[in-house]
Design an enzyme around this catalytic site. Sequence first.
Site, PDB file in Angstrom:
ATOM      1  N   SER A 117       0.717  -1.171   0.071  1.00  0.00           N
ATOM      2  CA  SER A 117      -0.040   0.138  -0.016  1.00  0.00           C
ATOM      3  C   SER A 117       0.813   1.245  -0.085  1.00  0.00           C
ATOM      4  O   SER A 117       1.592   1.421  -0.795  1.00  0.00           O
ATOM      5  CB  SER A 117      -1.147  -0.241   1.376  1.00  0.00           C
ATOM      6  N   ASP A 173      -9.033  -3.884  -6.194  1.00  0.00           N
ATOM      7  CA  ASP A 173      -8.646  -3.487  -4.962  1.00  0.00           C
ATOM      8  C   ASP A 173      -9.161  -2.162  -4.543  1.00  0.00           C
ATOM      9  O   ASP A 173      -9.124  -1.256  -5.241  1.00  0.00           O
ATOM     10  CB  ASP A 173      -7.099  -3.306  -5.067  1.00  0.00           C
ATOM     11  N   HIS A 215      -7.564  -5.682  -0.570  1.00  0.00           N
ATOM     12  CA  HIS A 215      -6.516  -4.796  -0.681  1.00  0.00           C
ATOM     13  C   HIS A 215      -5.154  -5.580  -0.530  1.00  0.00           C
ATOM     14  O   HIS A 215      -5.239  -6.391   0.467  1.00  0.00           O
ATOM     15  CB  HIS A 215      -6.618  -3.781   0.545  1.00  0.00           C
TER      16      HIS A 215
END
Length: 529
Positions: free
Chosen positions: A243, A471, A499
Amino acid sequence: MNSDARRTTTRRTTARRAAAALVAGVLLLAGCSTPAKEQSSVGSGSPSPDASTGGSAGGSGAPAGFEEFYGQSLEWSGCEDGFECATASAPLSWHDADAGSIELALVRSRAQGRDRDKVGSLLVNPGGPGASGTDFVRSAVGTFGEPVKESFDIVGFDPRGVGESTAVRCFDDARKDESLSKDFGTDDAGLAAMADEAEAWGEACAESTGELLGQVDTQSAARDMDLMRAVLGDEKLNYLGYSYGTQLGATYAGLFPDRAGRLVLDGAIDTSLSADDISKGQAVGFENALRAYVTDCQGGPDCPLTGSVDDGMRQVRAVLDQAYERPYPTSDPNRDVTQTLAFYGVAVTLYDEASWPLLTQALDEAINEGKGDVLLYLADFYNDRNADGSFATNSSEGFRAVNCLDDRGTTDVDEMRANAAEIEDVAPTMGRFFAYGGVTCADWPYPEAEQEFDLHAKGAPPIVVVGTTNDPATPYVWAEGLADTLETATLVTYEGEGHTAYGRSNDCVAKAVEGYLVDGTVPEDGLTC
């Protein structure tokens, strides 16, 4: 709407573990009186020395004036559950060696294989900005594949400003709780109130944090990673970032292409995008993830959403709208579920499809009982709020402070209104929570950091970028964008929900990531899993 809601979504990167914790928590909640949350190979440098104090193998390359920091020895000591802990000293400012120092907290899981098979250290970051890498290693190391655990000392760190490192501090818990629950309108009065709250955050952070508040940008954190590479004894940095951690890793590669080893960037952020582009992209990502949830919910029993998928989306929006007009009561007479809290409660379940049944439970309670206990529990989970009103982490503070130094987006009200209209057009259910983000940082006490790294990371070895097709937090198009931006990137695609991918998806992704990290085998560009 809460101005801190925009770009909320890179915080939760350990989606499968978050889903499991949510399930366990909601089951406990339900039991109480509260109603029921492989082609070519590359080298990666020499192994780390087997020494409790770290090593000097990677100590070269210190910027002028910072040699003492690069030459330090780490003193590792045993901490809970078999992990090792250490503290590194880093400069407060990477532009002024005499400005003082800060501390960086590290946690290490030692390589489980034979010393001769050891590749070196693997630095990991779970995202955020504001997420704790030390907590991540403690909770997530079990999800890594055996080849990774056997070959690497897995090292998590709390970036500058975060967690157990020298940290950003702002409001006390009660004031923070109040702020994270507030709703604001988007008329002139609402935006003025939002701006006043943002200014109060900045003043509190500056007063409680001091000069560090102006030094927690991503480039400074990436320079800290090179320091850690050196004191861990590695010639090259091997790194797994999720991320926001992909932005941190791409920044490192842009600053130090010749020191990059094997970098895997999972759940990618396209570093060529502006803050306003990020907000719009995430709005679409969450809209798509919510639509996937509604489709799944309506295909099973006991779904509170009726009619078509579009009807179901409108019903979710109605729940959020009601929370703004008439916050949902809960079993705690002092806490109602505002629209902001309702949004957090919905959003956190979209990080992993394993959490979707919890969203069904929350929506059923809100729609059919007019209560918000499950939404409140989910929002508290998202915000790291404990039952007693304290907060387990400073992730909200770190998130705001880093973003305001990296890229604060437009602060022009007319431009924000135009952007908001575009966002709501493409994401009519979730879009409102990603608009007007420029208000958050408009009066931040410190200026944006100037970009000093090469977006393309020219000269770096192959970098593996991983993207998940639906995502919500880091949309797949960002993985495509980052792979196009980085000169030496190869893209691995996971076809699925949620995610990030490694550690929560399938064997195809695991083999691609582990083959590169452990053996240096670069996956075929465009590999789809």
